[in-house]
Design a protein around this motif. Structure first.
Motif, short mmCIF file in Angstrom:
data_model
loop_
_atom_site.label_atom_id
_atom_site.label_comp_id
_atom_site.label_asym_id
_atom_site.label_seq_id
_atom_site.Cartn_x
_atom_site.Cartn_y
_atom_site.Cartn_z
N VAL A 175 0.84 -1.21 0.00
CA VAL A 175 0.00 0.00 0.00
C VAL A 175 0.86 1.25 0.00
CG1 VAL A 175 -1.67 1.34 1.33
CG2 VAL A 175 -1.96 -1.12 1.11
N ALA A 176 1.96 1.22 0.79
CA ALA A 176 2.85 2.38 0.88
C ALA A 176 3.53 2.65 -0.47
CB ALA A 176 3.90 2.14 1.96
N VAL A 177 3.98 1.58 -1.13
CA VAL A 177 4.62 1.74 -2.44
C VAL A 177 3.63 2.30 -3.46
CG1 VAL A 177 5.67 0.51 -4.38
CG2 VAL A 177 6.37 -0.03 -2.03
N ALA A 178 2.41 1.77 -3.45
CA ALA A 178 1.38 2.26 -4.36
C ALA A 178 1.05 3.73 -4.08
CB ALA A 178 0.12 1.41 -4.23
N GLY A 179 0.97 4.05 -2.79
CA GLY A 179 0.69 5.44 -2.43
C GLY A 179 1.80 6.38 -2.86
N LEU A 180 3.05 5.95 -2.68
CA LEU A 180 4.17 6.79 -3.10
C LEU A 180 4.17 6.98 -4.61
CD1 LEU A 180 6.78 8.25 -2.30
CD2 LEU A 180 8.01 6.08 -2.59
N GLY A 181 3.87 5.92 -5.34
CA GLY A 181 3.81 6.03 -6.79
C GLY A 181 2.70 6.97 -7.25
N SER A 182 1.59 6.96 -6.54
CA SER A 182 0.46 7.82 -6.93
C SER A 182 0.76 9.30 -6.75
CB SER A 182 -0.79 7.45 -6.12
OG SER A 182 -0.62 7.78 -4.74
N THR A 183 1.71 9.64 -5.87
CA THR A 183 2.03 11.06 -5.69
C THR A 183 2.59 11.69 -6.96
OG1 THR A 183 4.27 10.53 -4.86
CG2 THR A 183 2.50 10.70 -3.23
N TYR A 184 3.18 10.86 -7.82
CA TYR A 184 3.71 11.38 -9.09
C TYR A 184 2.58 11.96 -9.94
CZ TYR A 184 5.97 11.45 -13.67
OH TYR A 184 6.47 11.84 -14.90
N PHE A 185 1.41 11.36 -9.86
CA PHE A 185 0.27 11.80 -10.67
C PHE A 185 -0.61 12.82 -9.94
CE2 PHE A 185 1.39 7.43 -11.78
CZ PHE A 185 1.66 7.56 -13.13
N LEU A 186 -0.53 12.84 -8.62
CA LEU A 186 -1.41 13.71 -7.83
C LEU A 186 -0.78 15.06 -7.50
CD1 LEU A 186 -2.84 11.07 -5.30
CD2 LEU A 186 -3.97 12.02 -7.33
N PHE A 187 0.55 15.11 -7.42
CA PHE A 187 1.22 16.35 -7.02
C PHE A 187 2.20 16.78 -8.11
CE2 PHE A 187 0.08 14.06 -3.14
CZ PHE A 187 -0.63 15.04 -2.45
N PRO A 188 1.93 17.90 -8.78
CA PRO A 188 2.79 18.36 -9.88
C PRO A 188 4.25 18.57 -9.48
CG PRO A 188 0.70 19.55 -9.88
CD PRO A 188 0.74 18.75 -8.62
N HIS A 189 4.49 19.07 -8.24
CA HIS A 189 5.88 19.34 -7.86
C HIS A 189 6.67 18.03 -7.68
CE1 HIS A 189 4.35 18.42 -3.82
NE2 HIS A 189 5.60 18.31 -3.41
N VAL A 190 5.96 16.95 -7.31
CA VAL A 190 6.63 15.65 -7.21
C VAL A 190 7.00 15.16 -8.61
CG1 VAL A 190 6.37 13.23 -6.54
CG2 VAL A 190 5.47 15.05 -5.07
N ALA A 191 6.06 15.27 -9.54
CA ALA A 191 6.32 14.86 -10.93
C ALA A 191 7.48 15.65 -11.52
CB ALA A 191 5.07 15.04 -11.76
N SER A 192 7.53 16.96 -11.20
CA SER A 192 8.60 17.81 -11.73
C SER A 192 9.96 17.36 -11.21
CB SER A 192 8.33 19.26 -11.35
OG SER A 192 9.41 20.09 -11.73
N ARG A 193 10.05 17.06 -9.93
CA ARG A 193 11.33 16.65 -9.34
C ARG A 193 11.77 15.30 -9.86
NH1 ARG A 193 10.65 18.59 -2.99
NH2 ARG A 193 10.77 20.84 -3.42
N VAL A 194 10.83 14.38 -10.00
CA VAL A 194 11.17 13.06 -10.53
C VAL A 194 11.64 13.17 -11.98
CG1 VAL A 194 10.27 10.78 -11.14
CG2 VAL A 194 9.63 11.83 -8.95
N ASP A 195 10.94 14.00 -12.77
CA ASP A 195 11.32 14.18 -14.17
C ASP A 195 12.72 14.80 -14.29
OD1 ASP A 195 8.92 13.12 -14.99
OD2 ASP A 195 7.94 15.06 -15.28
N ARG A 196 13.01 15.77 -13.42
CA ARG A 196 14.34 16.39 -13.44
C ARG A 196 15.42 15.38 -13.08
NH1 ARG A 196 12.01 20.94 -10.75
NH2 ARG A 196 13.02 20.30 -8.80
N PHE A 197 15.09 14.48 -12.17
CA PHE A 197 16.07 13.48 -11.75
C PHE A 197 16.31 12.46 -12.86
CE2 PHE A 197 16.93 9.32 -9.74
CZ PHE A 197 18.12 9.63 -9.10
N LEU A 198 15.24 12.03 -13.51
CA LEU A 198 15.36 11.01 -14.55
C LEU A 198 15.88 11.58 -15.87
CD1 LEU A 198 12.06 9.01 -13.91
CD2 LEU A 198 14.38 8.43 -13.18
#
Length: 401
Positions: A218-241
């Protein structure tokens, strides 16, 4: 014949060696002979390192923010450090019952402030996590974390007693309320911290492995969902990748600073790349230290944190009481994972996250909350009659002589 005179040299030497005699039954005397001196010393060294780094990073940070006093942040850091160490010592003197009661009160107050943050809080970088008053900023979630670990361990231990207390259900309720308020801010990093600490307490409390694995999924699924729910998380992940397609100025500057420091660094105050790192005095304090004191600095800091956490976990596992064992271990896990995340960000091993390096990064809330966290951990692991296993108790029996 002359009367024999007593030899006071040995006793005087003993008094010179130790501030308190073993027979001293005062609160401070008992504390001194029951607290873990090695952990206390390692943390004092970390705090001292933090003050040195504050003086190194403060001029650049003050200039960047147009603050006239170049040592504005360094002076404040020294004040925060002094108060935090006092908090650490005072809290570590508490007994187990007082630790539980204090945690409950702190959690209630912190949650109350977090509920009010959307209305009264200060917004910075797209998040509302701070309450400002009198020129200071308070981040209540920093204080909520150790209190939650204590309460969760308490509920798990009560549930195991079989007295009809729904301990696991209450623990999950406390966790859910805390996470919900963190996500409203939003603060994904703190959510990850308390989730890992909660999972560790869940596992150490002896809950069936199937439940632990379910919580992990559940925790892993929840962490993965933050990429789609929070734009600043998606931005940081994209910058890292995809660093070639985004602005990675701060991380790149931190990497150059570490490389420029080499093995032994440029020397105290000689760092220049800290002027290019916006958060040099907070999230990237480790990079400032690496430039001025070299790779040796990072190795020493990582070793100190490793020592504190591993020794803390070792002492926690020796405790007899399930609550004390789970709570103390959870607090040391909390400290360790925050240090790991901050250093990993500095080394560009994970996406950037606004998280301080315990006892070293600038920040009043972080420093005071870390003093509270370690104070509670030391209070729970203090040597008390019956607190440790039989073999450990016999080995430490001299402390109560």
């Amino acid at each position: 014949m002359t009367a024999a005179t007593p030899d006071h040299s040995r006793s005087s030497r003993g008094q010179a060696t130790h501030a308190f005699a073993r027979s001293d039954r005062s609160t401070v005397g008992v504390w001194w002979w029951t607290v873990d001196h090695w952990i206390l010393g390692a943390v004092a060294l970390l705090i001292a390192i933090g003050m040195v780094i504050a003086f190194a990073a403060s001029p650049a940070a003050a200039a960047r923010m147009n603050i006239g006093d170049p040592f504005h942040f360094a002076v404040r850091q020294c004040v925060f450090a002094a108060v935090a160490f006092v908090v650490l010592v005072v809290v570590s003197m508490l007994d187990v019952k007082a630790v539980r009661r204090s945690a409950f009160l702190i959690w209630l107050v912190a949650i109350g402030i977090m509920i009010a943050l959307p209305v009264l809080g200060h917004n910075a970088k797209g998040a509302t996590r701070w309450l400002e008053f009198g020129g200071f900023s308070l981040q209540p979630s920093e204080f909520m974390k150790p209190a939650l670990v204590i309460l969760v361990a308490w509920m798990f231990s009560e549930g195991q007693k079989g007295n009809g207390v729904p301990g696991v259900s209450i623990a999950f309720f406390l966790y859910a309320v805390s996470v919900a308020l963190l996500l409203i801010q939003p603060d994904i990093g703190q959510t990850v911290l308390i989730t890992v600490a909660f999972g560790a307490a869940f596992w150490m409390a002896g809950v069936p492995m199937s439940w632990v694995m379910g919580l992990g999924a559940v925790a892993v699924a929840g962490l993965g969902s933050t990429y789609f729910l929070f734009p600043h998380v998606a931005s940081r992940v994209d910058r890292f990748l995809s660093p070639d397609k985004a602005d990675t100025h701060q991380v790149d500057a931190a990497a150059v600073a570490q490389a420029a420091g080499g093995l032994f660094g440029r020397g105290p105050g000689e760092g220049v790349l800290k002027r290019a790192i916006p958060d040099a005095h907070t999230d990237f304090a480790a990079s400032v230290g690496a430039e001025e004191f070299g790779l040796v600095f990072l190795i020493v800091v990582i070793s100190l944190f490793g020592f504190v956490v591993l020794r803390g976990l070792y002492r926690s596992m020796k405790l007899n009481d399930p609550f004390e064992q789970v709570a103390a271990a959870g607090l040391f896990v909390l400290i360790g994972q925050q240090a790991i995340i901050n250093i990993a960000v500095n080394l560009n091993l994970i996406p950037t996250k606004g998280m301080t390096l315990p006892f070293i990064s600038y920040g009043g809330s972080s420093m005071l909350a870390m003093g509270l966290t370690l104070g509670m951990a030391l209070a729970l692991t203090r040597r008390r009659p019956g607190a440790y296993t039989v073999s450990e108790g016999l080995a430490k029996a001299g402390a109560f002589a």
